[in-house]
Write a protein that holds these residues in place. Structure first.
Motif, PDB file in Angstrom:
ATOM      1  N   THR A 124      23.396 -27.407 -25.477  1.00  0.00           N
ATOM      2  CA  THR A 124      24.303 -28.511 -25.163  1.00  0.00           C
ATOM      3  C   THR A 124      24.236 -29.526 -26.297  1.00  0.00           C
ATOM      4  OG1 THR A 124      22.578 -29.597 -23.848  1.00  0.00           O
ATOM      5  CG2 THR A 124      24.169 -28.246 -22.673  1.00  0.00           C
ATOM      6  N   PHE A 125      25.379 -30.028 -26.674  1.00  0.00           N
ATOM      7  CA  PHE A 125      25.453 -31.035 -27.732  1.00  0.00           C
ATOM      8  C   PHE A 125      26.733 -31.821 -27.563  1.00  0.00           C
ATOM      9  CE2 PHE A 125      26.931 -26.921 -29.344  1.00  0.00           C
ATOM     10  CZ  PHE A 125      28.214 -27.213 -29.768  1.00  0.00           C
ATOM     11  N   GLU A 127      38.903 -36.823 -28.413  1.00  0.00           N
ATOM     12  CA  GLU A 127      38.368 -37.202 -29.719  1.00  0.00           C
ATOM     13  C   GLU A 127      36.919 -36.753 -29.856  1.00  0.00           C
ATOM     14  OE1 GLU A 127      38.895 -41.333 -30.441  1.00  0.00           O
ATOM     15  OE2 GLU A 127      41.088 -41.213 -30.484  1.00  0.00           O
ATOM     16  N   ASP A 128      36.173 -36.901 -28.780  1.00  0.00           N
ATOM     17  CA  ASP A 128      34.787 -36.438 -28.726  1.00  0.00           C
ATOM     18  C   ASP A 128      34.535 -35.850 -27.353  1.00  0.00           C
ATOM     19  OD1 ASP A 128      33.512 -37.011 -31.289  1.00  0.00           O
ATOM     20  OD2 ASP A 128      33.896 -39.118 -30.811  1.00  0.00           O
ATOM     21  N   ALA A 129      33.506 -35.001 -27.245  1.00  0.00           N
ATOM     22  CA  ALA A 129      33.277 -34.315 -25.983  1.00  0.00           C
ATOM     23  C   ALA A 129      31.849 -33.800 -25.877  1.00  0.00           C
ATOM     24  CB  ALA A 129      34.266 -33.156 -25.822  1.00  0.00           C
ATOM     25  N   TYR A 130      31.543 -33.376 -24.680  1.00  0.00           N
ATOM     26  CA  TYR A 130      30.298 -32.679 -24.330  1.00  0.00           C
ATOM     27  C   TYR A 130      30.579 -31.190 -24.465  1.00  0.00           C
ATOM     28  CZ  TYR A 130      26.784 -30.922 -20.889  1.00  0.00           C
ATOM     29  OH  TYR A 130      25.782 -30.249 -20.238  1.00  0.00           O
ATOM     30  N   PHE A 131      29.703 -30.465 -25.143  1.00  0.00           N
ATOM     31  CA  PHE A 131      29.856 -29.025 -25.313  1.00  0.00           C
ATOM     32  C   PHE A 131      28.651 -28.276 -24.756  1.00  0.00           C
ATOM     33  CE2 PHE A 131      32.828 -30.578 -28.419  1.00  0.00           C
ATOM     34  CZ  PHE A 131      33.810 -29.606 -28.497  1.00  0.00           C
ATOM     35  N   THR A 158      16.678 -32.861 -29.948  1.00  0.00           N
ATOM     36  CA  THR A 158      16.609 -34.311 -30.095  1.00  0.00           C
ATOM     37  C   THR A 158      15.156 -34.767 -30.163  1.00  0.00           C
ATOM     38  OG1 THR A 158      18.670 -34.479 -28.858  1.00  0.00           O
ATOM     39  CG2 THR A 158      17.437 -36.511 -29.185  1.00  0.00           C
ATOM     40  N   ARG A 159      14.291 -34.117 -29.422  1.00  0.00           N
ATOM     41  CA  ARG A 159      12.848 -34.407 -29.493  1.00  0.00           C
ATOM     42  C   ARG A 159      12.354 -34.278 -30.927  1.00  0.00           C
ATOM     43  NH1 ARG A 159       8.311 -31.175 -29.741  1.00  0.00           N
ATOM     44  NH2 ARG A 159       6.399 -31.919 -28.689  1.00  0.00           N
ATOM     45  N   ALA A 160      12.683 -33.160 -31.575  1.00  0.00           N
ATOM     46  CA  ALA A 160      12.249 -32.934 -32.959  1.00  0.00           C
ATOM     47  C   ALA A 160      12.856 -33.963 -33.900  1.00  0.00           C
ATOM     48  CB  ALA A 160      12.628 -31.517 -33.394  1.00  0.00           C
ATOM     49  N   HIS A 161      14.112 -34.326 -33.668  1.00  0.00           N
ATOM     50  CA  HIS A 161      14.787 -35.310 -34.514  1.00  0.00           C
ATOM     51  C   HIS A 161      14.116 -36.680 -34.391  1.00  0.00           C
ATOM     52  CE1 HIS A 161      18.018 -37.097 -36.813  1.00  0.00           C
ATOM     53  NE2 HIS A 161      18.312 -37.927 -35.832  1.00  0.00           N
ATOM     54  N   VAL A 162      13.777 -37.065 -33.174  1.00  0.00           N
ATOM     55  CA  VAL A 162      13.139 -38.371 -32.959  1.00  0.00           C
ATOM     56  C   VAL A 162      11.734 -38.394 -33.570  1.00  0.00           C
ATOM     57  CG1 VAL A 162      12.217 -39.920 -31.178  1.00  0.00           C
ATOM     58  CG2 VAL A 162      14.516 -38.973 -30.943  1.00  0.00           C
ATOM     59  N   LEU A 163      11.021 -37.292 -33.509  1.00  0.00           N
ATOM     60  CA  LEU A 163       9.711 -37.230 -34.162  1.00  0.00           C
ATOM     61  C   LEU A 163       9.843 -37.469 -35.668  1.00  0.00           C
ATOM     62  CD1 LEU A 163       8.037 -34.230 -32.282  1.00  0.00           C
ATOM     63  CD2 LEU A 163       7.316 -36.623 -32.218  1.00  0.00           C
ATOM     64  N   ILE A 187      22.823 -35.516 -25.278  1.00  0.00           N
ATOM     65  CA  ILE A 187      24.040 -36.194 -24.840  1.00  0.00           C
ATOM     66  C   ILE A 187      23.829 -37.700 -24.770  1.00  0.00           C
ATOM     67  CG2 ILE A 187      25.811 -36.333 -23.052  1.00  0.00           C
ATOM     68  CD1 ILE A 187      25.631 -33.626 -24.526  1.00  0.00           C
ATOM     69  N   GLN A 188      22.669 -38.130 -24.270  1.00  0.00           N
ATOM     70  CA  GLN A 188      22.417 -39.555 -24.039  1.00  0.00           C
ATOM     71  C   GLN A 188      21.623 -40.225 -25.157  1.00  0.00           C
ATOM     72  OE1 GLN A 188      20.501 -39.042 -20.181  1.00  0.00           O
ATOM     73  NE2 GLN A 188      22.356 -39.716 -19.142  1.00  0.00           N
ATOM     74  N   ASP A 189      21.166 -39.455 -26.146  1.00  0.00           N
ATOM     75  CA  ASP A 189      20.391 -40.005 -27.259  1.00  0.00           C
ATOM     76  C   ASP A 189      19.028 -40.513 -26.750  1.00  0.00           C
ATOM     77  OD1 ASP A 189      22.777 -39.509 -28.592  1.00  0.00           O
ATOM     78  OD2 ASP A 189      23.429 -41.586 -28.497  1.00  0.00           O
ATOM     79  N   ILE A 190      18.654 -41.736 -27.120  1.00  0.00           N
ATOM     80  CA  ILE A 190      17.366 -42.316 -26.712  1.00  0.00           C
ATOM     81  C   ILE A 190      17.613 -43.290 -25.561  1.00  0.00           C
ATOM     82  CG2 ILE A 190      15.448 -43.776 -27.428  1.00  0.00           C
ATOM     83  CD1 ILE A 190      15.797 -42.699 -30.267  1.00  0.00           C
ATOM     84  N   VAL A 191      16.967 -43.039 -24.431  1.00  0.00           N
ATOM     85  CA  VAL A 191      17.162 -43.858 -23.238  1.00  0.00           C
ATOM     86  C   VAL A 191      15.831 -44.509 -22.854  1.00  0.00           C
ATOM     87  CG1 VAL A 191      17.900 -43.910 -20.829  1.00  0.00           C
ATOM     88  CG2 VAL A 191      18.959 -42.291 -22.434  1.00  0.00           C
TER      89      VAL A 191
END
Length: 293
Positions: free
Chosen positions: A33-34, A83-87, A212-217, A249-253
């Protein structure tokens, strides 16, 4: 909505797969999902790398082509006037004889779903959301590490449990391992900050190796925030200075309230979104600026 099956756009109400597809019969399939920002899928290459590796381990003969998939995403956005969406990008094992297979799946089914993005609740990002501890434990992964597979019953049962807690409306649910260690949210990976150090559960707990976990690290390391993964317990969250969740989808919450199954509540740190969470969120958003409209 218009979706894609094996590269062809089709109305979702007309889309079908075989009842002998082993994704349906045995749950042999993977998905990613992205979302897009400015029409561009964020971290798409990383998502496809994880999908490719998972297919290889499951014996699904599938090699995604990044450029083709980027074009397909654009076509789906245009076809659905978004314009943008959930995939959700899914690869099912494909049609095979009834029974467990001996060899590889050589004709998998590729399905790309699309839907509008949920409305972003800015209040949540400014004030934080609640995290509800669940009784249901995280089950063990399918292999050495967890696949993002069609086998999703653990998450569904966790969602049902979360809905039983009247005080936890809008909260994310948190699962522990059978041994009582922090695992992951129903749809998120978890981080916490204590004394300036950023902690997150180890992949050895059986959690999904989140993109996203790896990206935030990586972002934390760029900001010279010390990071550490390991085995942690609920008490570590209660004593943390900051807690936050991440997904694609929600980034950092940010999380500012913790609930136990009995309904006992406590605030995280000062009860406000912490400085390191804000710092990482700002950097995360900076990386998206070229694609934002």
């Amino acid at each position: 909505m218009m979706i894609s099956i094996n590269g062809s756009l089709i109305n979702e109400q007309q889309a079908v797969v075989s009842v002998y597809d082993h994704g349906f019969l045995y749950g042999v399939g993977l998905f990613e999902t992205f979302r897009t920002y400015g029409g561009q899928a964020f971290l798409l290459s990383e998502h496809l790398d994880r999908l490719t590796e998972g297919c290889r381990e499951l014996g699904i003969v599938y090699e995604p082509n990044l450029e083709r998939i980027e074009r397909l995403i654009t076509e789906l956005l245009q076809a659905n006037q978004l314009e943008d969406a959930y995939f959700r990008f899914s690869v099912s094992a494909g049609e095979e004889a009834l029974g467990l297979p001996m060899g590889d799946y050589k004709q998998p089914t590729e399905i790309v779903y699309i839907k509008p993005l949920p409305v972003r609740d800015e209040k949540t990002y400014e004030q934080g959301k609640a995290l509800q501890l669940l009784k249901l434990p995280r089950n063990t992964p399918e292999g050495l590490y967890r696949f993002k597979s069609f086998h999703y019953m653990n998450n569904i049962l966790a969602k049902r449990e979360l809905q039983q807690y009247s005080w936890a409306a809008g909260a994310e649910g948190l699962m522990l391992t059978e041994e009582g260690y922090l695992a992951e949210g129903i749809v998120s990976n978890i981080f916490f900050i204590k004394a300036g150090i950023c902690y997150t559960p180890s992949l050895d707990t059986g959690i999904l190796p989140g993109i996203t976990r790896a990206h935030v690290l990586k972002l934390a390391q760029q900001q010279q925030v010390a990071v550490q993964d390991g085995l942690y317990r609920w008490e570590d969250l209660v004593e943390a200075d900051e807690v936050f969740l991440v997904n694609s989808i929600q980034d950092i919450v940010p999380v500012t309230t913790l609930y136990t199954p009995s309904g006992q509540a406590c605030s995280v740190g000062t009860g406000q979104v912490g400085p390191i969470t804000r710092q990482l969120s700002h950097l995360y958003n900076e990386h998206l600026e070229p694609n934002r409209k």
